[in-house]
Motif scaffolding. Structure first.
Motif, PDB file in Angstrom:
ATOM      1  N   SER A  39       0.824  -1.206   0.000  1.00  0.00           N
ATOM      2  CA  SER A  39       0.000   0.000   0.000  1.00  0.00           C
ATOM      3  C   SER A  39       0.857   1.253   0.000  1.00  0.00           C
ATOM      4  CB  SER A  39      -0.896   0.026   1.251  1.00  0.00           C
ATOM      5  OG  SER A  39      -1.656  -1.152   1.367  1.00  0.00           O
ATOM      6  N   GLU A  40       0.248   2.326  -0.441  1.00  0.00           N
ATOM      7  CA  GLU A  40       0.787   3.664  -0.206  1.00  0.00           C
ATOM      8  C   GLU A  40       0.018   4.225   0.978  1.00  0.00           C
ATOM      9  OE1 GLU A  40       0.170   8.023  -2.134  1.00  0.00           O
ATOM     10  OE2 GLU A  40       0.669   6.428  -3.548  1.00  0.00           O
ATOM     11  N   VAL A  41       0.680   4.409   2.106  1.00  0.00           N
ATOM     12  CA  VAL A  41       0.012   4.829   3.336  1.00  0.00           C
ATOM     13  C   VAL A  41       0.340   6.293   3.612  1.00  0.00           C
ATOM     14  CG1 VAL A  41      -0.324   4.362   5.787  1.00  0.00           C
ATOM     15  CG2 VAL A  41       0.224   2.471   4.225  1.00  0.00           C
ATOM     16  N   LEU A  42      -0.714   7.089   3.784  1.00  0.00           N
ATOM     17  CA  LEU A  42      -0.575   8.505   4.132  1.00  0.00           C
ATOM     18  C   LEU A  42      -1.120   8.680   5.543  1.00  0.00           C
ATOM     19  CD1 LEU A  42      -1.922  10.153   0.838  1.00  0.00           C
ATOM     20  CD2 LEU A  42       0.406   9.400   1.356  1.00  0.00           C
ATOM     21  N   VAL A  43      -0.286   9.193   6.450  1.00  0.00           N
ATOM     22  CA  VAL A  43      -0.641   9.267   7.867  1.00  0.00           C
ATOM     23  C   VAL A  43      -0.506  10.692   8.384  1.00  0.00           C
ATOM     24  CG1 VAL A  43      -0.159   8.373  10.178  1.00  0.00           C
ATOM     25  CG2 VAL A  43       0.278   6.926   8.175  1.00  0.00           C
ATOM     26  N   ALA A  44      -1.521  11.145   9.121  1.00  0.00           N
ATOM     27  CA  ALA A  44      -1.394  12.350   9.936  1.00  0.00           C
ATOM     28  C   ALA A  44      -1.722  11.926  11.358  1.00  0.00           C
ATOM     29  CB  ALA A  44      -2.340  13.448   9.468  1.00  0.00           C
ATOM     30  N   ALA A  45      -0.707  11.817  12.189  1.00  0.00           N
ATOM     31  CA  ALA A  45      -0.883  11.306  13.546  1.00  0.00           C
ATOM     32  C   ALA A  45       0.081  12.026  14.477  1.00  0.00           C
ATOM     33  CB  ALA A  45      -0.660   9.789  13.575  1.00  0.00           C
ATOM     34  N   GLY A  46       0.249  11.483  15.677  1.00  0.00           N
ATOM     35  CA  GLY A  46       1.164  12.075  16.643  1.00  0.00           C
ATOM     36  C   GLY A  46       0.474  12.323  17.962  1.00  0.00           C
ATOM     37  N   HIS A  47       1.177  12.108  19.044  1.00  0.00           N
ATOM     38  CA  HIS A  47       0.614  12.314  20.374  1.00  0.00           C
ATOM     39  C   HIS A  47       0.116  13.750  20.523  1.00  0.00           C
ATOM     40  CE1 HIS A  47       2.038   8.404  21.525  1.00  0.00           C
ATOM     41  NE2 HIS A  47       3.273   8.709  21.178  1.00  0.00           N
ATOM     42  N   GLY A  48      -1.123  13.877  21.016  1.00  0.00           N
ATOM     43  CA  GLY A  48      -1.691  15.187  21.232  1.00  0.00           C
ATOM     44  C   GLY A  48      -2.107  15.913  19.969  1.00  0.00           C
ATOM     45  N   ARG A  49      -2.200  15.231  18.844  1.00  0.00           N
ATOM     46  CA  ARG A  49      -2.462  15.878  17.551  1.00  0.00           C
ATOM     47  C   ARG A  49      -3.844  16.512  17.520  1.00  0.00           C
ATOM     48  NH1 ARG A  49       0.266  14.963  12.535  1.00  0.00           N
ATOM     49  NH2 ARG A  49      -0.012  16.877  11.325  1.00  0.00           N
ATOM     50  N   SER A  50      -3.913  17.722  16.996  1.00  0.00           N
ATOM     51  CA  SER A  50      -5.166  18.434  16.792  1.00  0.00           C
ATOM     52  C   SER A  50      -5.609  18.276  15.345  1.00  0.00           C
ATOM     53  CB  SER A  50      -4.994  19.918  17.116  1.00  0.00           C
ATOM     54  OG  SER A  50      -6.089  20.684  16.622  1.00  0.00           O
ATOM     55  N   TYR A  51      -6.911  18.213  15.136  1.00  0.00           N
ATOM     56  CA  TYR A  51      -7.405  18.152  13.765  1.00  0.00           C
ATOM     57  C   TYR A  51      -7.296  19.501  13.060  1.00  0.00           C
ATOM     58  CZ  TYR A  51      -9.151  13.420  13.140  1.00  0.00           C
ATOM     59  OH  TYR A  51      -9.216  12.062  12.943  1.00  0.00           O
ATOM     60  N   GLY A  52      -7.277  20.601  13.814  1.00  0.00           N
ATOM     61  CA  GLY A  52      -7.365  21.874  13.134  1.00  0.00           C
ATOM     62  C   GLY A  52      -6.298  22.900  13.434  1.00  0.00           C
ATOM     63  N   GLN A  53      -5.547  22.767  14.534  1.00  0.00           N
ATOM     64  CA  GLN A  53      -4.581  23.787  14.914  1.00  0.00           C
ATOM     65  C   GLN A  53      -3.261  23.134  15.316  1.00  0.00           C
ATOM     66  OE1 GLN A  53      -5.055  27.038  14.636  1.00  0.00           O
ATOM     67  NE2 GLN A  53      -7.183  26.839  13.981  1.00  0.00           N
ATOM     68  N   ASN A  54      -2.214  23.937  15.347  1.00  0.00           N
ATOM     69  CA  ASN A  54      -0.924  23.428  15.817  1.00  0.00           C
ATOM     70  C   ASN A  54      -1.079  22.877  17.240  1.00  0.00           C
ATOM     71  OD1 ASN A  54      -0.015  24.482  13.423  1.00  0.00           O
ATOM     72  ND2 ASN A  54       1.682  25.621  14.325  1.00  0.00           N
ATOM     73  N   SER A  55      -0.375  21.789  17.523  1.00  0.00           N
ATOM     74  CA  SER A  55      -0.416  21.209  18.860  1.00  0.00           C
ATOM     75  C   SER A  55       1.007  20.999  19.356  1.00  0.00           C
ATOM     76  CB  SER A  55      -1.175  19.873  18.849  1.00  0.00           C
ATOM     77  OG  SER A  55      -0.618  18.979  17.901  1.00  0.00           O
ATOM     78  N   VAL A  56       1.202  21.243  20.633  1.00  0.00           N
ATOM     79  CA  VAL A  56       2.525  21.139  21.248  1.00  0.00           C
ATOM     80  C   VAL A  56       2.488  20.083  22.339  1.00  0.00           C
ATOM     81  CG1 VAL A  56       4.355  22.341  22.496  1.00  0.00           C
ATOM     82  CG2 VAL A  56       3.009  23.570  20.769  1.00  0.00           C
ATOM     83  N   VAL A  57       3.404  19.124  22.266  1.00  0.00           N
ATOM     84  CA  VAL A  57       3.597  18.129  23.322  1.00  0.00           C
ATOM     85  C   VAL A  57       5.071  18.179  23.717  1.00  0.00           C
ATOM     86  CG1 VAL A  57       3.575  15.691  23.917  1.00  0.00           C
ATOM     87  CG2 VAL A  57       1.717  16.651  22.546  1.00  0.00           C
ATOM     88  N   LEU A  58       5.306  18.573  24.956  1.00  0.00           N
ATOM     89  CA  LEU A  58       6.668  18.786  25.448  1.00  0.00           C
ATOM     90  C   LEU A  58       7.381  19.795  24.544  1.00  0.00           C
ATOM     91  CD1 LEU A  58       7.551  15.095  26.467  1.00  0.00           C
ATOM     92  CD2 LEU A  58       6.698  16.952  27.904  1.00  0.00           C
ATOM     93  N   VAL A  59       8.409  19.375  23.804  1.00  0.00           N
ATOM     94  CA  VAL A  59       9.172  20.325  22.990  1.00  0.00           C
ATOM     95  C   VAL A  59       8.893  20.166  21.501  1.00  0.00           C
ATOM     96  CG1 VAL A  59      11.022  20.486  24.679  1.00  0.00           C
ATOM     97  CG2 VAL A  59      11.159  18.759  22.894  1.00  0.00           C
ATOM     98  N   ARG A  60       7.882  19.354  21.143  1.00  0.00           N
ATOM     99  CA  ARG A  60       7.578  19.080  19.745  1.00  0.00           C
ATOM    100  C   ARG A  60       6.242  19.693  19.341  1.00  0.00           C
ATOM    101  NH1 ARG A  60       4.191  14.493  18.903  1.00  0.00           N
ATOM    102  NH2 ARG A  60       2.832  16.298  19.054  1.00  0.00           N
ATOM    103  N   ARG A 248       8.240  21.085  14.507  1.00  0.00           N
ATOM    104  CA  ARG A 248       9.078  22.058  15.187  1.00  0.00           C
ATOM    105  C   ARG A 248       9.588  21.422  16.465  1.00  0.00           C
ATOM    106  NH1 ARG A 248       9.457  27.641  14.858  1.00  0.00           N
ATOM    107  NH2 ARG A 248       7.621  27.683  13.495  1.00  0.00           N
ATOM    108  N   LEU A 249      10.916  21.402  16.634  1.00  0.00           N
ATOM    109  CA  LEU A 249      11.535  20.765  17.779  1.00  0.00           C
ATOM    110  C   LEU A 249      12.495  21.743  18.432  1.00  0.00           C
ATOM    111  CD1 LEU A 249      11.467  17.922  19.109  1.00  0.00           C
ATOM    112  CD2 LEU A 249      13.535  17.391  17.798  1.00  0.00           C
ATOM    113  N   PHE A 250      12.253  22.049  19.703  1.00  0.00           N
ATOM    114  CA  PHE A 250      13.058  23.058  20.407  1.00  0.00           C
ATOM    115  C   PHE A 250      13.086  24.374  19.627  1.00  0.00           C
ATOM    116  CE2 PHE A 250      14.881  19.070  22.031  1.00  0.00           C
ATOM    117  CZ  PHE A 250      14.797  19.296  23.394  1.00  0.00           C
ATOM    118  N   GLY A 251      11.954  24.687  18.970  1.00  0.00           N
ATOM    119  CA  GLY A 251      11.842  25.938  18.240  1.00  0.00           C
ATOM    120  C   GLY A 251      12.401  25.911  16.829  1.00  0.00           C
ATOM    121  N   LYS A 252      13.018  24.811  16.431  1.00  0.00           N
ATOM    122  CA  LYS A 252      13.608  24.710  15.093  1.00  0.00           C
ATOM    123  C   LYS A 252      12.710  23.869  14.201  1.00  0.00           C
ATOM    124  CE  LYS A 252      17.772  23.207  12.634  1.00  0.00           C
ATOM    125  NZ  LYS A 252      19.128  22.588  12.776  1.00  0.00           N
TER     126      LYS A 252
END
Length: 272
Positions: A39-60, A248-252
């Motif tokens: 398959s060709e798999v397209l994923v949008a995931a991640g701990h604390g992920r928001s469907y509509g806005q930027n989300s921050v978990v710890l430094v990421r 974005r990690l540690f602001g970079k």
């Protein structure tokens, strides 16, 4: 040995947060057992992920799902069968977004997927588990998982009920499959599938949600694939683990070309 030159037979689109992140390989495997591989798999995931806005978990920090590059990739990809799974929709409630806003984001995702002919399965909020959560457990989990949340337990439950009802209406409107998670599958926090029950949970979910008429019409072709892949778990070992296209990690701001992940059967995974 898998044929390294074999082209994908379908496209799988996965949207979610922690539950999807924890069970990514299991979910890919179970979907492929029903719909074929690679398959060709397209994923949008991640701990604390928001469907509509930027989300921050710890430094990421990650962009909202509706803002990520998955949609442009979906738009320019060659036509092929598309199967989509949406989960973790309640994540945006403790971020303070209104039920109406959350439902607009989900509705937009559904519309984009259906424009590409996707067959969609979506999980609803586990309302029985949410309602059963004690005040003490609620505050403990809120402080750990959503420390910036300013909503009370009653406000969370009220908004969750509104999102739950809205998802039922969206499912009926768009004629997609909506699955209701039951309390026995959930961990002590009430919002994550139990670590020890993940495979059984998603197996039941996808078997329950399969279009049986279409599945049995193609059963002979898929049965050998399913049996082989169930026994040969090496197909699901990472040859290369996926990395976020933008984070974005540690602001970079860091970028990674996609697809960035690959499984042993030549399935590619793009992570946005």
């Amino acid at each position: 040995m898998p044929d390294r030159m074999q082209t994908p037979v379908n496209r799988i689109v996965l949207l979610g947060a922690s539950n999807l992140t924890f069970s990514l390989r299991i979910i890919i495997q179970l979907l492929q057992q029903q719909y074929g591989a690679p398959s060709e798999v397209l994923v949008a995931a991640g701990h604390g992920r928001s469907y509509g806005q930027n989300s921050v978990v710890l430094v990421r920090e990650l962009p909202g799902i509706v803002q990520c590059g998955l949609w442009e990739q979906l738009r320019v990809s060659r036509p092929q069968p598309v199967y989509a799974f949406l989960t973790d929709i309640g994540n945006d409630i403790p971020y303070g977004y209104s039920p109406d806003q959350i439902l607009r984001w989900v509705s937009w995702c559904i519309q984009q997927l259906q424009q590409n002919g996707a067959r969609i399965v979506m999980t609803n909020l586990p309302m029985a588990s949410v309602r059963a959560m004690s005040e003490r457990r609620f505050w403990m989990l809120k402080n750990i998982l959503f420390p910036t949340c300013r909503l009370s337990r009653d406000e969370i439950v009220e908004r969750a009920c509104a999102v739950h009802q809205g998802l039922c209406e969206l499912a009926a409107q768009h004629q997609l499959v909506l699955y209701e998670p039951q309390p026995e599958w959930m961990s002590v926090d009430g919002i994550h599938v139990s670590l020890w029950k993940r495979r059984a949970f998603y197996r039941q979910l996808f078997c329950h949600c399969t279009n049986l008429a279409a599945f049995y019409a193609d059963r002979a072709r898929l049965a050998s694939v399913a049996d082989r892949r169930e026994d040969d778990l090496s197909c699901f070992s990472w040859q290369q683990r996926p990395r976020f296209a933008v984070r974005r990690l540690f602001g970079k701001v860091l970028h990674a070309a996609q697809p960035s992940g690959r499984l042993a059967d030549n399935t590619t995974v793009a992570l946005y």
